[in-house]
Motif scaffolding. Structure first.
Motif, PDB file in Angstrom:
ATOM      1  N   LYS A  46       0.866  -1.192   0.000  1.00 12.20           N
ATOM      2  CA  LYS A  46       0.000   0.000   0.000  1.00 12.20           C
ATOM      3  C   LYS A  46       0.897   1.234   0.000  1.00 12.20           C
ATOM      4  O   LYS A  46       2.013   1.203   0.524  1.00 12.20           O
ATOM      5  CB  LYS A  46      -0.882   0.037   1.251  1.00 12.20           C
ATOM      6  CG  LYS A  46      -1.752  -1.184   1.473  1.00 12.20           C
ATOM      7  CD  LYS A  46      -2.858  -1.242   0.473  1.00 12.20           C
ATOM      8  CE  LYS A  46      -3.925  -2.261   0.737  1.00 12.20           C
ATOM      9  NZ  LYS A  46      -3.638  -3.546   1.203  1.00 12.20           N
ATOM     10  N   THR A  47       0.383   2.321  -0.551  1.00 13.87           N
ATOM     11  CA  THR A  47       1.100   3.591  -0.527  1.00 13.87           C
ATOM     12  C   THR A  47       0.340   4.571   0.352  1.00 13.87           C
ATOM     13  O   THR A  47      -0.861   4.755   0.185  1.00 13.87           O
ATOM     14  CB  THR A  47       1.255   4.180  -1.941  1.00 13.87           C
ATOM     15  OG1 THR A  47       1.968   3.246  -2.752  1.00 13.87           O
ATOM     16  CG2 THR A  47       2.017   5.495  -1.905  1.00 13.87           C
ATOM     17  N   VAL A  48       1.052   5.177   1.289  1.00 15.03           N
ATOM     18  CA  VAL A  48       0.496   6.213   2.159  1.00 15.03           C
ATOM     19  C   VAL A  48       1.088   7.538   1.703  1.00 15.03           C
ATOM     20  O   VAL A  48       2.306   7.656   1.538  1.00 15.03           O
ATOM     21  CB  VAL A  48       0.855   5.963   3.635  1.00 15.03           C
ATOM     22  CG1 VAL A  48       0.339   7.086   4.512  1.00 15.03           C
ATOM     23  CG2 VAL A  48       0.334   4.622   4.091  1.00 15.03           C
ATOM     24  N   ALA A  92      -3.065  16.094   5.979  1.00 13.63           N
ATOM     25  CA  ALA A  92      -4.010  15.289   5.199  1.00 13.63           C
ATOM     26  C   ALA A  92      -3.289  14.039   4.708  1.00 13.63           C
ATOM     27  O   ALA A  92      -2.234  14.126   4.065  1.00 13.63           O
ATOM     28  CB  ALA A  92      -4.549  16.090   4.024  1.00 13.63           C
ATOM     29  N   ILE A  93      -3.873  12.873   5.010  1.00 17.57           N
ATOM     30  CA  ILE A  93      -3.264  11.579   4.685  1.00 17.57           C
ATOM     31  C   ILE A  93      -4.214  10.811   3.773  1.00 17.57           C
ATOM     32  O   ILE A  93      -5.416  10.750   4.042  1.00 17.57           O
ATOM     33  CB  ILE A  93      -3.032  10.761   5.967  1.00 17.57           C
ATOM     34  CG1 ILE A  93      -2.219  11.573   6.967  1.00 17.57           C
ATOM     35  CG2 ILE A  93      -2.359   9.430   5.654  1.00 17.57           C
ATOM     36  CD1 ILE A  93      -2.358  11.080   8.389  1.00 17.57           C
ATOM     37  N   THR A  94      -3.677  10.225   2.712  1.00 16.18           N
ATOM     38  CA  THR A  94      -4.476   9.366   1.847  1.00 16.18           C
ATOM     39  C   THR A  94      -3.767   8.032   1.675  1.00 16.18           C
ATOM     40  O   THR A  94      -2.555   7.913   1.910  1.00 16.18           O
ATOM     41  CB  THR A  94      -4.732   9.999   0.471  1.00 16.18           C
ATOM     42  OG1 THR A  94      -3.478  10.329  -0.135  1.00 16.18           O
ATOM     43  CG2 THR A  94      -5.590  11.249   0.584  1.00 16.18           C
ATOM     44  N   TYR A  95      -4.526   7.039   1.226  1.00 15.11           N
ATOM     45  CA  TYR A  95      -4.028   5.671   1.088  1.00 15.11           C
ATOM     46  C   TYR A  95      -4.402   5.139  -0.287  1.00 15.11           C
ATOM     47  O   TYR A  95      -5.494   5.411  -0.788  1.00 15.11           O
ATOM     48  CB  TYR A  95      -4.657   4.770   2.164  1.00 15.11           C
ATOM     49  CG  TYR A  95      -4.624   5.365   3.547  1.00 15.11           C
ATOM     50  CD1 TYR A  95      -3.507   5.233   4.363  1.00 15.11           C
ATOM     51  CD2 TYR A  95      -5.706   6.088   4.044  1.00 15.11           C
ATOM     52  CE1 TYR A  95      -3.470   5.789   5.633  1.00 15.11           C
ATOM     53  CE2 TYR A  95      -5.680   6.646   5.311  1.00 15.11           C
ATOM     54  CZ  TYR A  95      -4.558   6.500   6.098  1.00 15.11           C
ATOM     55  OH  TYR A  95      -4.529   7.056   7.354  1.00 15.11           O
ATOM     56  N   SER A  96      -3.525   4.346  -0.890  1.00 21.53           N
ATOM     57  CA  SER A  96      -3.837   3.743  -2.184  1.00 21.53           C
ATOM     58  C   SER A  96      -4.965   2.728  -2.041  1.00 21.53           C
ATOM     59  O   SER A  96      -5.730   2.511  -2.982  1.00 21.53           O
ATOM     60  CB  SER A  96      -2.595   3.080  -2.778  1.00 21.53           C
ATOM     61  OG  SER A  96      -2.106   2.057  -1.915  1.00 21.53           O
ATOM     62  N   ALA A  97      -5.074   2.102  -0.888  1.00 21.35           N
ATOM     63  CA  ALA A  97      -6.160   1.189  -0.517  1.00 21.35           C
ATOM     64  C   ALA A  97      -6.121   1.063   0.996  1.00 21.35           C
ATOM     65  O   ALA A  97      -5.089   1.323   1.618  1.00 21.35           O
ATOM     66  CB  ALA A  97      -5.987  -0.168  -1.181  1.00 21.35           C
ATOM     67  N   VAL A  98      -7.237   0.693   1.609  1.00 22.31           N
ATOM     68  CA  VAL A  98      -7.282   0.674   3.077  1.00 22.31           C
ATOM     69  C   VAL A  98      -7.520  -0.714   3.665  1.00 22.31           C
ATOM     70  O   VAL A  98      -7.558  -0.861   4.888  1.00 22.31           O
ATOM     71  CB  VAL A  98      -8.339   1.659   3.620  1.00 22.31           C
ATOM     72  CG1 VAL A  98      -7.959   3.082   3.274  1.00 22.31           C
ATOM     73  CG2 VAL A  98      -9.719   1.312   3.114  1.00 22.31           C
TER      74      VAL A  98
END
Length: 109
Positions: A46-48, A92-98
């Motif tokens: 995963k990418t954070v 602000a944090i996003t994820y490629s998938a959770v």
């Protein structure tokens, strides 16, 4: 989107509480002694990504992206100088998938 809270780490140690990463992204407090711990218990990487809202000489600063391997984890310093969004005061944090991704913000002593 969830707003994460920092967990103080006493000198005697801490067993942190983890939250499931949110598909719409999360927000974290920022500060010099704050660290985002991301655990990836999934079978795929995963990418954070943590947004860097600032500019240098009028040029946008690239967002900070960390690839977390399957079964791995990462510690990301939540430096206010890099990640503080002036509108919210948080990162602000996003994820490629959770799927199977959990997070905790730790405040170091």
């Amino acid at each position: 989107m969830a707003i994460l809270t920092a967990q103080a780490t006493p000198l005697g140690g801490l067993q942190p509480t983890y939250a499931a990463a949110t598909s719409g992204g999360d927000q974290s407090p920022v500060g010099e002694k704050l660290v985002l711990h991301v655990r990836n218990d999934d079978a795929s990487a995963k990418t954070v990504t943590v947004a860097t809202p600032g500019t240098v000489g009028g040029l946008a600063v690239a967002d900070a992206a960390q690839v977390i391997p399957a079964g791995g984890d990462a510690f990301i310093p939540m430096k206010s100088s890099a990640f503080r969004d002036p509108a919210t005061g948080r990162a602000a944090i996003t994820y490629s998938a959770v799927t199977s991704v959990t997070v905790a913000v730790l405040q170091l002593p």
